[in-house]
Design an enzyme around this catalytic site. Structure first.
Site, mmCIF file in Angstrom:
data_model
loop_
_atom_site.group_PDB
_atom_site.id
_atom_site.type_symbol
_atom_site.label_atom_id
_atom_site.label_comp_id
_atom_site.label_asym_id
_atom_site.label_seq_id
_atom_site.Cartn_x
_atom_site.Cartn_y
_atom_site.Cartn_z
ATOM 1 N N LEU A 216 0.816 -1.210 0.000
ATOM 2 C CA LEU A 216 0.000 0.000 0.000
ATOM 3 C C LEU A 216 0.853 1.264 0.000
ATOM 4 O O LEU A 216 2.024 1.236 0.395
ATOM 5 C CB LEU A 216 -0.911 0.011 1.230
ATOM 6 C CG LEU A 216 -2.017 -1.044 1.292
ATOM 7 C CD1 LEU A 216 -2.615 -1.084 2.691
ATOM 8 C CD2 LEU A 216 -3.092 -0.771 0.246
ATOM 9 N N SER B 17 9.226 2.487 -1.048
ATOM 10 C CA SER B 17 10.276 3.343 -1.605
ATOM 11 C C SER B 17 11.434 3.514 -0.625
ATOM 12 O O SER B 17 12.609 3.471 -1.017
ATOM 13 C CB SER B 17 9.700 4.716 -1.987
ATOM 14 O OG SER B 17 8.775 4.595 -3.051
ATOM 15 N N SER C 276 1.331 -1.855 -7.274
ATOM 16 C CA SER C 276 0.958 -3.054 -8.047
ATOM 17 C C SER C 276 -0.096 -3.880 -7.314
ATOM 18 O O SER C 276 0.196 -4.956 -6.799
ATOM 19 C CB SER C 276 2.193 -3.905 -8.376
ATOM 20 O OG SER C 276 3.090 -4.031 -7.293
#
Length: 209
Positions: A39, A45, A112
């Site tokens: 999420l 990142s 994704s």
């Protein structure tokens, strides 16, 4: 003119005289795709960037494909509809495949959200070349963190089609690694993934000096 989704039948694959294995041998390590999914706000990142730094310090040729960065360039014409998310993943997986063929360890950090599309991405790679990392974090915790202020905008109605709120997120069924960022620090998360790469995947051969 070809009307199918595949390549034109008049386009012939040109085989390179330098193989992926040759590039890996010259680099001194295997090349793989490490695919981070989770999420928004889960830590994809942050962890992938920290892992990139760790691998770089160990002389590994590595590159990070961050979902937001890709949407500033190659994927900037895509929206967040299910169809465009599918194309976003397809393009990223194809770009990653080129990196792997070049002998580089590539990291991809994208939400994704759909299992089918992640499986399609995996199918592009040879066995043991695609490592799925599920960065697990509850929607409640992600919203509390809200590092980009996106959840606030969603609640105000300024953003639509947001994963976890008005679009579903399908948890990976069989990821190679699960990182629960409500329990693990960034350092521990990176160590968990790095240990897997060096001890399970053996991206650096044991014979390397």
């Amino acid at each position: 003119m070809n009307n199918n989704d595949g390549p034109d039948t008049n386009i012939i694959w040109h085989r390179s005289s330098i193989r992926k294995e040759d590039r890996q041998k010259q680099n001194g390590h295997k090349s793989v795709m490490i695919w981070f999914t989770g999420l928004s706000g889960s830590g994809k990142s942050t962890i992938s960037n920290a892992l990139q730094h760790e691998l770089f310090k160990k002389k590994i040729n590595v590159y990070l494909l961050d979902g937001d960065n890709l949407r500033h360039g190659i994927n900037r014409n895509l929206t967040f509809t299910a169809k465009d998310r599918q194309e976003n993943i397809r393009r990223t997986a194809e770009i990653g495949k080129l990196f792997v063929d070049a002998g580089i360890v590539v990291l991809a950090a994208l939400i994704s959200p759909f299992e089918k599309e992640r499986l399609n991405a995996r199918a592009l790679y040879e066995p043991n070349e695609f490592i799925e990392v599920y960065v697990k974090c509850s929607i409640k915790e992600c919203e509390m963190r809200d590092p980009k202020g996106l959840y606030k905008k969603v609640r105000k109605g300024e953003i639509k089609q947001f994963t976890g709120i008005d679009q579903p997120y399908e948890e990976p069924q069989n990821p190679e690694i699960i990182i629960d960022t409500t329990k693990l620090s960034i350092e521990d998360s990176v160590k968990t993934i790095a240990d897997y790469l060096f001890n399970k995947v053996h991206i650096i051969p044991n014979t390397r000096e």
